[in-house]
Design an enzyme around this catalytic site. Structure first.
Site, PDB file in Angstrom:
ATOM      1  N   SER A   1       1.872  -2.008  -7.670  1.00 57.87           N
ATOM      2  CA  SER A   1       1.126  -2.952  -8.251  1.00 57.87           C
ATOM      3  C   SER A   1       0.614  -3.707  -7.445  1.00 57.87           C
ATOM      4  O   SER A   1       0.829  -4.564  -6.834  1.00 57.87           O
ATOM      5  CB  SER A   1       3.034  -3.820  -8.452  1.00 57.87           C
ATOM      6  OG  SER A   1       4.305  -4.116  -6.950  1.00 57.87           O
TER       7      SER A   1
ATOM      8  N   LEU B   1       0.302  -1.512   0.049  1.00 58.97           N
ATOM      9  CA  LEU B   1      -0.124  -0.106   0.460  1.00 58.97           C
ATOM     10  C   LEU B   1       0.572   0.971   0.119  1.00 58.97           C
ATOM     11  O   LEU B   1       2.257   1.247   0.478  1.00 58.97           O
ATOM     12  CB  LEU B   1      -0.929   0.110   1.390  1.00 58.97           C
ATOM     13  CG  LEU B   1      -1.948  -0.837   1.290  1.00 58.97           C
ATOM     14  CD1 LEU B   1      -2.676  -0.765   2.850  1.00 58.97           C
ATOM     15  CD2 LEU B   1      -3.052  -0.838   0.149  1.00 58.97           C
TER      16      LEU B   1
ATOM     17  N   LYS C   1       7.356   1.445   0.759  1.00 65.62           N
ATOM     18  CA  LYS C   1       8.357   0.671  -0.210  1.00 65.62           C
ATOM     19  C   LYS C   1       9.711   1.729  -0.504  1.00 65.62           C
ATOM     20  O   LYS C   1      10.119   1.269  -0.783  1.00 65.62           O
ATOM     21  CB  LYS C   1       7.863   0.441  -1.126  1.00 65.62           C
ATOM     22  CG  LYS C   1       6.256  -0.194  -1.198  1.00 65.62           C
ATOM     23  CD  LYS C   1       5.634  -0.436  -1.980  1.00 65.62           C
ATOM     24  CE  LYS C   1       4.587   0.688  -2.634  1.00 65.62           C
ATOM     25  NZ  LYS C   1       3.813   1.667  -2.018  1.00 65.62           N
TER      26      LYS C   1
HETATM   27  P1  ADP Z   1       6.008   4.075   0.205  1.00 66.21           P
HETATM   28  O1  ADP Z   1       6.802   3.808  -0.842  1.00 66.21           O
HETATM   29  O2  ADP Z   1       5.118   2.642   0.353  1.00 66.21           O
HETATM   30  O3  ADP Z   1       4.394   4.870  -0.463  1.00 66.21           O
HETATM   31  P2  ADP Z   1       6.676   5.526   2.111  1.00 66.21           P
HETATM   32  O4  ADP Z   1       8.205   4.839   2.428  1.00 66.21           O
HETATM   33  O5  ADP Z   1       6.835   7.047   1.214  1.00 66.21           O
HETATM   34  O6  ADP Z   1       5.737   4.317   1.386  1.00 66.21           O
HETATM   35  O7  ADP Z   1       6.421   6.465   3.631  1.00 66.21           O
HETATM   36  C1  ADP Z   1       6.489   5.392   4.741  1.00 66.21           C
HETATM   37  C2  ADP Z   1       6.304   6.023   6.076  1.00 66.21           C
HETATM   38  O8  ADP Z   1       6.298   4.418   7.187  1.00 66.21           O
HETATM   39  C3  ADP Z   1       7.442   6.661   6.072  1.00 66.21           C
HETATM   40  O9  ADP Z   1       7.361   7.997   6.176  1.00 66.21           O
HETATM   41  C4  ADP Z   1       8.977   5.838   7.234  1.00 66.21           C
HETATM   42  O10 ADP Z   1       9.391   6.772   8.070  1.00 66.21           O
HETATM   43  C5  ADP Z   1       7.777   5.121   8.063  1.00 66.21           C
HETATM   44  N1  ADP Z   1       7.916   3.386   8.420  1.00 66.21           N
HETATM   45  C6  ADP Z   1       7.478   3.519   9.810  1.00 66.21           C
HETATM   46  N2  ADP Z   1       8.321   2.301   9.781  1.00 66.21           N
HETATM   47  C7  ADP Z   1       9.152   1.318   8.462  1.00 66.21           C
HETATM   48  C8  ADP Z   1       8.775   0.485   8.408  1.00 66.21           C
HETATM   49  N3  ADP Z   1       9.647  -0.679   9.001  1.00 66.21           N
HETATM   50  N4  ADP Z   1       9.608   0.299   6.707  1.00 66.21           N
HETATM   51  C9  ADP Z   1       9.544   1.703   6.117  1.00 66.21           C
HETATM   52  N5  ADP Z   1       9.131   2.312   6.579  1.00 66.21           N
HETATM   53  C10 ADP Z   1       8.809   2.846   7.828  1.00 66.21           C
END
Ligand code: ADP
Length: 179
Positions: A88, A15, A20
């Site tokens: 995806s 999501l 990611k």
């Molecule tokens: P996506 O690319 O899936 O849309 P993002 O990487 O942009 O998500 O955002 C994820 C958010 O969750 C960030 O603010 C990140 O700091 C936070 N977060 C907390 N725990 C984790 C973790 N274990 N792995 C990745 N992100 C994390």
């Protein structure tokens, strides 16, 4: 003609807000520091360039995923380690694309809807829940979780460092963290 070993493809699905991009870009930096040839294919960047103009119907999402898979395959053919960070959402299309890549793993970056809504990294979940965004994955559009991922990361339970520990071996990096 000598044949180069195919690069690894790490395909991160999940999501929006699951983590990611955070994990893929941290891994990308580590690979660069280790002198490993690597490229990052981020869903948002792809949609602004390679897939500009595509929408969020199943057909357009599938086209987007197939384009990413095609580029990943070209890069991997030249030994590049490819990190894909893209929602995806459809299992059949992910399977189709991943099955064409010789050295690919599927990584489920997983956090429950409550967690990603709380994080609301891009400020989109509240709008989607309010009905202001149509076709928003997890709210008003499907997300089909991988049934047999190579790695399943619960980012609401593991922190970034713990996730990276589990990802490194898949990227061909040593597991220990250098201080
Ligand atoms: P996506 O690319 O899936 O849309 P993002 O990487 O942009 O998500 O955002 C994820 C958010 O969750 C960030 O603010 C990140 O700091 C936070 N977060 C907390 N725990 C984790 C973790 N274990 N792995 C990745 N992100 C994390």
């Amino acid at each position: 003609m000598s044949r180069q070993a195919a690069g690894r493809v790490l395909w991160l699905t999940g999501l929006s807000g699951a983590g990611k991009s955070t994990l893929a870009s941290a891994l990308h930096q580590e690979l660069l520091s280790a002198g490993i040839s690597t490229e990052l294919l981020d869903g948002d960047a792809v949609r602004e360039n390679l897939s500009k103009g595509l929408g969020f119907s199943k057909e357009d999402r599938d086209t987007n995923v197939r384009r990413i898979g095609f580029v990943a395959g070209l890069l991997a053919r030249h030994g590049v380690t490819v990190l894909v960070s893209a929602i995806s959402p459809y299992e059949d299309t992910r399977r189709e694309v991943l099955s064409k890549l010789p050295n690919a793993v599927e990584i489920f970056v997983d956090a429950p809807l409550e967690t990603v809504t709380e994080r609301d990294v891009k400020g989109l979940y509240l709008k989607a829940i309010a009905g202001e965004i149509a076709h928003f994955t997890g709210v008003s559009d499907p997300y089909e979780a991988p049934s047999t991922p190579d790695l399943h990361l619960r980012t609401d339970r593991l922190n970034v460092a713990e996730c990276l520990e589990l990802l490194r071996p898949l990227a061909g990096l040593r597991t220990e963290v250098t201080a």
